[in-house]
Design an enzyme around this catalytic site. Structure first.
Site, mmCIF file in Angstrom:
data_model
loop_
_atom_site.group_PDB
_atom_site.id
_atom_site.type_symbol
_atom_site.label_atom_id
_atom_site.label_comp_id
_atom_site.label_asym_id
_atom_site.label_seq_id
_atom_site.Cartn_x
_atom_site.Cartn_y
_atom_site.Cartn_z
ATOM 1 N N TYR A 218 -6.843 5.587 5.017
ATOM 2 C CA TYR A 218 -7.004 4.727 3.843
ATOM 3 C C TYR A 218 -6.214 3.419 4.017
ATOM 4 C CZ TYR A 218 -5.998 2.615 -0.571
ATOM 5 O OH TYR A 218 -5.821 1.682 -1.543
ATOM 6 N N ASP B 161 -10.352 6.386 -1.082
ATOM 7 C CA ASP B 161 -9.258 7.175 -1.668
ATOM 8 C C ASP B 161 -9.788 7.843 -2.940
ATOM 9 O OD1 ASP B 161 -9.509 5.101 -3.443
ATOM 10 O OD2 ASP B 161 -7.366 4.744 -3.646
ATOM 11 N N GLU C 2 0.839 -1.211 0.000
ATOM 12 C CA GLU C 2 0.000 0.000 0.000
ATOM 13 C C GLU C 2 0.868 1.254 0.000
ATOM 14 O OE1 GLU C 2 -3.075 0.473 -0.504
ATOM 15 O OE2 GLU C 2 -3.767 -1.584 -0.409
#
Ligand code: SF4
Length: 327
Positions: free
Chosen positions: A109, A127, A26
């Site tokens: 997020y 997001d 991520e």
């Protein structure tokens, strides 16, 4: 979800539910295209396969493995968060959204993505993809640049969450980046076409609504590339500047070195919120006595092109070194 089942991108981190790997991916792919970041991700995971290995590594080595990805503060945060997991969570990655959020450098997020993908948490990972897809499907003109956008679109997403939120979040990621792209969305292949209000009213370009433009700051930097016979001087940035902990050239020189200035090169470099104008003066020290004095002063690290590969430099300085000291 049916579309995702058939079209999910085949990515290495899709084969795992290991929160450590999901977390690293991520962060790596936050601002980097998948095909650009994939090698970096694989190398990083190979060298630091788990939280403990990362937490006990030297910070400079972590930075070195981040080379090429930019945003070095993220690498510093990843390293600190790994140490936090060792100290505060006995080395076990926390499973609750609120606990994941306490880790350095992890925002809402990323915490939602990890909690939903790895621990079945029921939290939408909102997001830019969510903003775009939801605002188009519902023809919703809520301003995505405002501070309330995150809460607004999270609530909207909650209304349509299925049971498997992990897959849903990943489906939205893929749909947003492959189909409902910011420019030229591929509506013809979109599984949401029939339900999409922006599509049916032919108003796709009106969504998402974004009123505030990112303000760009201009920043001037000056460096001295002090070198002799292929060797040059560097230092590690200590202050809280964008390039904290990275290596760079000296930012000032003594009066004695002024006569050795050969010329100046100006490099323009864009960061997300900054326009940098970097001036690099070429200082070729052609006096052995002066060079030896510099070395004796011990203020700077001396390196050469090969040695510089072992250190992390800001991108424009890295390119300068490679171009100036060609074989
Ligand atoms: S139909 Fe087009 S605009 Fe609507 S969600 Fe699909 S890709 Fe996006």
């Amino acid at each position: 979800m049916n579309w995702y089942e058939k079209n999910a991108r085949d990515l290495p981190f899709r084969q795992t539910k290991d929160p450590y790997k999901i977390w690293i991916c991520e962060i790596v792919f936050q601002q980097t295209r998948i095909n650009q970041g994939l090698n970096h991700y694989n190398n990083f995971i190979k060298r630091f396969p788990d939280v403990k290995t990362l937490a006990t590594a030297e910070e400079n080595e972590v930075l070195l493995y981040w080379k090429g990805l930019g945003y070095y503060s993220r690498a510093i945060n990843i390293h600190k968060a790994a140490q936090q997991i060792m100290n505060d969570y006995k080395g076990v990655f926390p499973s609750h959204y609120e606990d994941i959020l306490t880790l350095k450098g992890i925002g809402k997020y990323t915490a939602a993505a990890i909690a939903s993908i790895c621990f079945n948490g029921k939290i939408p990972a909102v997001d830019g993809n969510f903003y775009r897809v939801l605002s188009r499907v519902f023809a919703d003109d809520f301003d995505i640049s405002g501070s309330k956008a995150f809460t607004y679109f999270s609530e909207l997403a909650h209304l349509i969450l299925p049971d498997n939120v992990g897959d849903f979040n990943q489906a939205m990621m893929d749909l947003g980046s492959e189909i409902c792209k910011p420019k030229n969305p591929v509506c013809i292949e979109c599984p949401l076409q029939e339900d999409c209000l922006a599509f049916s009213t032919n108003k796709i370009s009106d969504f998402p609504v974004k009123t505030k433009k990112v303000k760009m700051e201009n920043l001037d930097l000056k460096y001295y590339f002090v070198h002799r016979k292929g060797q040059f001087l560097i230092q590690q940035r200590k202050d809280d500047f964008i390039w904290k902990k990275l290596f760079e050239f000296p930012i000032s020189i003594s009066i004695d070195l002024e006569p050795f200035v050969k010329g100046v090169k100006v490099i323009n470099h864009k960061l997300t919120h900054k326009n940098l104008q970097i001036e690099i003066a070429d200082v070729e020290v052609n006096s052995e006595i002066v060079w030896n004095n510099l070395i004796r002063e011990n203020k700077y690290i001396i390196t050469d092109r090969e040695g510089s590969h072992e250190k992390s430099f800001p991108k424009p300085l890295e390119s300068y070194i490679q171009n100036t000291l060609k074989d």
